[in-house]
Scaffold this active site. Structure first.
Site, short mmCIF file in Angstrom:
data_model
loop_
_atom_site.label_atom_id
_atom_site.label_comp_id
_atom_site.label_asym_id
_atom_site.label_seq_id
_atom_site.Cartn_x
_atom_site.Cartn_y
_atom_site.Cartn_z
N GLU A 181 35.96 0.64 -68.79
CA GLU A 181 35.62 1.51 -69.92
C GLU A 181 36.63 1.35 -71.06
OE1 GLU A 181 35.43 5.69 -68.98
OE2 GLU A 181 34.76 6.22 -70.98
N LYS A 223 31.34 0.18 -69.42
CA LYS A 223 31.07 1.52 -69.97
C LYS A 223 31.66 1.61 -71.37
CE LYS A 223 31.76 6.44 -69.07
NZ LYS A 223 31.69 7.49 -68.07
N GLY A 265 30.93 10.47 -75.57
CA GLY A 265 31.99 10.50 -76.58
C GLY A 265 32.07 11.73 -77.47
P1 13P Z 1 31.80 11.63 -72.22
O1 13P Z 1 30.39 11.17 -72.02
O2 13P Z 1 31.94 13.12 -72.27
O3 13P Z 1 32.45 10.92 -73.37
O4 13P Z 1 32.61 11.23 -70.92
C1 13P Z 1 32.36 10.04 -70.31
C2 13P Z 1 33.56 9.58 -69.62
O5 13P Z 1 33.53 9.35 -68.45
C3 13P Z 1 34.79 9.40 -70.40
O6 13P Z 1 35.71 8.68 -69.62
#
Ligand code: 13P
Length: 331
Positions: A181, A223, A265
């Site tokens: 991510e 991600k 996000g």
């Molecule tokens: P959000 O979708 O709330 O941004 O969180 C996803 C996530 O796992 C952030 O690391």
């Protein structure tokens, strides 16, 4: 001392495909103790190991969650906790048809020498932790790098890409699919082009590093953020977000990657579902696209629950409706 083995790559690929295909996505319920406690307190709920557990149990046991959710990301605390019926969370998730995953990074620190940039930590001892998580049923893991469009530099992108690649290679050695991510934050008033530049830089460095680390791309899940203007800037159409995001991904993400699961996000649920829907409509996409949302799926459910057992069912209905909306955008 951990013995690491290159595990059966087809096993990793199968799991990565299972996580991202068929119009199901991944529920991110892995907020750290600090973040989760702040969110509970923000809703007037006293934060404790028990309230965090009750909330995560509410999410996981929503009836029929597995129709739209393929996997759930847990934090270390929840991974070791039990549901009211005594089952531990990873076992219960598996029995419900949902792959259990674990967030393994330990958060961000300032990156020395780089004004305001961050580096994600957690590599020390990671092999031993992964061995333990694998033994306790983890199918996949998550590591999040964080970039601000205003402070990202090639060096910061490289350093975080390197850490993500070392994490990913270690996960694969332990038979665990790594979610990689690289999040470019959408806070601020920057325009679409700034987000595009930062996302290209982060993803370009990441895939260079994954390649050099010998990571099998068929056994990872990417991600990323959607490429959007900042939340305080004038928004653009969902079709524009989808086209821009696709162009950035097409230029940086090899077709060997089976699936891409987007974070939300801080965007509104309806907006991220529209972005995902438009992206899904783009022909000749080399990868599956789906969601790995946190806040866009759970914020309204947490608000509805408000810490009261009487509201569990209503909160689960809110969660299920959001998951169904996100899943339908990925079908
Ligand atoms: P959000 O979708 O709330 O941004 O969180 C996803 C996530 O796992 C952030 O690391």
């Amino acid at each position: 001392m951990t013995t690491t083995l290159r595990t059966d790559q087809s096993h990793l690929s199968r799991i990565a495909v299972q996580m991202t295909s068929g119009g199901r996505g991944i529920l991110a319920a892995d907020e750290s103790i600090k973040t989760m406690s702040a969110r509970l307190e923000g809703e007037g709920i006293a934060a404790s190991a028990t309230s965090r557990r009750d909330y995560r149990e509410l999410l996981l046991t929503a009836a029929g969650l597995s129709e739209s959710v393929s996997g759930i990301i847990l934090c270390d605390e929840t991974f070791g906790q039990q549901l009211a019926d005594g089952r531990d969370f990873p076992t219960a998730a598996s029995q419900l048809g949902i792959l259990p995953g674990i967030k393994v990074d330990t958060g961000t620190k300032p990156l020395p020498g780089q004004a305001c940039a961050l580096i994600t930590e957690g590599l020390d001892g990671l092999g031993d932790r992964l061995a333990s998580y694998a033994e306790r049923g983890a199918a996949f893991a998550k590591w999040r790098a964080v970039f601000d469009v205003n402070t990202v530099t090639p060096y910061g992108a490289r350093a975080n890409g390197h850490a993500l690649a070392r994490y990913a290679a270690l996960c694969q050695d332990h038979g665990i699919v790594p979610i990689v991510e690289p999040e470019v934050l959408c806070n601020g008033d920057h325009d679409l082009a700034a987000s595009e530049r930062a996302s290209r830089m982060a993803l370009g460095s990441l895939f260079d590093e994954l390649d050099q680390a010998g990571v099998d791309l068929t056994g990872i899940v990417l991600k990323p953020n959607f490429v959007t203007p900042g939340l305080d800037a004038t928004p653009v159409a969902a079709t524009t977000v989808a086209a821009t995001t696709f162009n950035v991904l097409r230029a940086t993400v090899p077709a060997a990657v089976p699936g891409i699961a987007f974070l939300s996000g801080g965007h509104r649920t309806a907006d991220v579902c529209a972005f995902l829907h438009e992206l899904h409509e783009i022909p000749d996409r080399p990868w599956d696209v789906t969601f790995s949302f946190g806040r866009a799926l759970v914020s309204a459910a947490l608000h509805t629950w408000a810490g009261s057992p009487a509201n569990v069912r209503a909160a689960q209905d809110v969660l299920l409706a959001n998951c169904a909306e996100a899943a339908s955008a990925a079908r």
